[in-house]
Design a protein around this motif. Sequence first.
Motif, PDB file in Angstrom:
ATOM      1  N   ARG A  70       4.015 -10.033  78.146  1.00  0.00           N
ATOM      2  CA  ARG A  70       2.807  -9.773  78.937  1.00  0.00           C
ATOM      3  C   ARG A  70       3.108  -8.845  80.103  1.00  0.00           C
ATOM      4  NH1 ARG A  70       1.748 -15.129  77.341  1.00  0.00           N
ATOM      5  NH2 ARG A  70       2.986 -15.948  79.078  1.00  0.00           N
ATOM      6  N   VAL A  97       2.762  -5.891  76.190  1.00  0.00           N
ATOM      7  CA  VAL A  97       2.998  -5.952  74.745  1.00  0.00           C
ATOM      8  C   VAL A  97       2.414  -7.253  74.211  1.00  0.00           C
ATOM      9  CG1 VAL A  97       4.748  -6.062  72.931  1.00  0.00           C
ATOM     10  CG2 VAL A  97       5.070  -4.531  74.880  1.00  0.00           C
ATOM     11  N   GLU A  98       1.685  -7.158  73.129  1.00  0.00           N
ATOM     12  CA  GLU A  98       1.099  -8.336  72.491  1.00  0.00           C
ATOM     13  C   GLU A  98       2.009  -8.813  71.355  1.00  0.00           C
ATOM     14  OE1 GLU A  98      -2.840  -9.585  69.797  1.00  0.00           O
ATOM     15  OE2 GLU A  98      -2.544  -7.517  70.514  1.00  0.00           O
ATOM     16  N   ARG A 108       2.262 -10.939  68.011  1.00  0.00           N
ATOM     17  CA  ARG A 108       1.463 -11.499  66.921  1.00  0.00           C
ATOM     18  C   ARG A 108       2.408 -12.217  65.962  1.00  0.00           C
ATOM     19  NH1 ARG A 108      -1.443  -5.699  65.505  1.00  0.00           N
ATOM     20  NH2 ARG A 108      -2.388  -5.340  67.577  1.00  0.00           N
ATOM     21  N   ASN A 111       9.183  -0.395  73.332  1.00  0.00           N
ATOM     22  CA  ASN A 111       7.823  -0.406  72.826  1.00  0.00           C
ATOM     23  C   ASN A 111       7.015   0.653  73.572  1.00  0.00           C
ATOM     24  OD1 ASN A 111       5.272  -1.471  71.666  1.00  0.00           O
ATOM     25  ND2 ASN A 111       6.529  -3.263  71.196  1.00  0.00           N
ATOM     26  N   HIS A 143      -0.726  -0.882  75.348  1.00  0.00           N
ATOM     27  CA  HIS A 143      -1.314  -1.256  74.049  1.00  0.00           C
ATOM     28  C   HIS A 143      -0.257  -1.392  72.951  1.00  0.00           C
ATOM     29  CE1 HIS A 143      -5.122  -0.584  75.963  1.00  0.00           C
ATOM     30  NE2 HIS A 143      -4.889   0.716  76.107  1.00  0.00           N
ATOM     31  N   TRP A 145       2.445  -3.664  70.598  1.00  0.00           N
ATOM     32  CA  TRP A 145       2.420  -4.988  69.969  1.00  0.00           C
ATOM     33  C   TRP A 145       3.697  -5.211  69.172  1.00  0.00           C
ATOM     34  CZ3 TRP A 145       2.987  -4.420  64.813  1.00  0.00           C
ATOM     35  CH2 TRP A 145       2.505  -3.255  64.207  1.00  0.00           C
ATOM     36  N   SER A 185       4.888  -7.745  65.863  1.00  0.00           N
ATOM     37  CA  SER A 185       4.447  -8.653  64.811  1.00  0.00           C
ATOM     38  C   SER A 185       5.660  -9.378  64.235  1.00  0.00           C
ATOM     39  CB  SER A 185       3.724  -7.878  63.703  1.00  0.00           C
ATOM     40  OG  SER A 185       3.425  -8.736  62.611  1.00  0.00           O
ATOM     41  N   ASN A 227       7.258  -3.517  65.301  1.00  0.00           N
ATOM     42  CA  ASN A 227       6.845  -3.211  66.668  1.00  0.00           C
ATOM     43  C   ASN A 227       6.436  -1.759  66.775  1.00  0.00           C
ATOM     44  OD1 ASN A 227       9.991  -2.817  66.676  1.00  0.00           O
ATOM     45  ND2 ASN A 227       9.224  -1.557  68.359  1.00  0.00           N
TER      46      ASN A 227
END
Length: 407
Positions: free
Chosen positions: A254, A258-259, A261, A292, A296, A298, A300, A316
């Motif tokens: 956060r 970076v999100e 998933r 990253n 925006h 992410w 996974s 990523n």
Amino acid sequence: MTTVRTRLTLLYAGAFVLAGVVLIALMYVYFGHALGQHAATRAAIAERLTTDFLNQPTAHAGTGQLHEALKAQFQQDRNDTLRSLLIWAMASLGIVGLGAGGLGWLLAGRALHPLQQITATARRVADRSLHERIALQGPEDEIKNLADTFDAMLERLDRSFDGQRSFVANASHELRTPLTINRTLIQVALDNPDAPRATRELGTALLEVNQRHERLIDGLLILATSDQQLTEHQPVDLADVARRVAAVSGDAARSAGVEIRTTTTTPALTAGDPVLLERLVQNLLDNAIRYNLDRHGWVSVTTGISDGHACLTVDNTGPTVPGDEIGGLFEPFRRLASTDRLTDSASAVPGRGAGLGLSIVRSVAHAHHGNVHARPRADGGLTVHVRIPASDHTTVAGQGGYPIQAM
């Protein structure tokens, strides 16, 4: 793919059949010549007896025909005898050839049994430890020399790995102790409320350098021990490990925007060292967060079972990675020179990493008889895929585990 035993059996049987064919050919020629001479002698004797019996051979026109008929009969008898001999010999050769093949199979198995013993021991040594020896008993032949040479090699390897393990244990103590003392002294100095600002800034910088050295040593020690034989073989669910590591890394993700998933609903059961496997997942996730996009981005994380393997995939977003540099990322102290990190994981201190993260991932995967592959994404970033042999255990370790520091 034929085995050595099959090839030796075919070689024995083929040599026997070839020798039999040559022997039959020689016998056929010899008996043909002998029977031809025997038929000619019988024809001459029959002609002489007929002449003596009739006393006037020229007076009887049928005498010549009788002689020719006798010669033809003798020749026919010769041919029939040779044909019977050939049929009997070929049938006998076929039967005896089958017996020779079976006997050759048994003899080849007996001759190759020491080699099978050497192979079985080598497989057990590769799967378990280097303490076992072949100790082949028998005559001093080539196979006995091979087994003794293999035992001597195992002895040297065993001593070498024991020495390496001893060195790792000693280095762990000798290298960590002064760094721990330095960290304690620096923290004591920083806790002094009367310390001047310059001292505090210097202490903070020294503390970061000291912590980086500690992380470097920890990474080197783990890299060395993960290449050794595993000491822990517990059931582990990679899905559970991935969920736990993702939860711990949430704050760092956060802060970097970076999100994370996760798709970890399917169990991915395997067996091995839960601490090393947690380090593998932590390092992959840490690497994906650090390198990253600045916004925006992410990551996974996906787990599952495929073709008898527990699989972990970490995708990523990030900068474009040249395909020819993928292999170098798994080498110790190798980084992409043009890549800037966004943040550090929750378990890492600020500053440039030691460059051991992905090399530790590869070593841990290999220690668990698995493999790891990476490929660049078309839009930038990486896809890292880990495969480890699956296990059918229903009770898994790692529940309530702890996150470990990434490199």
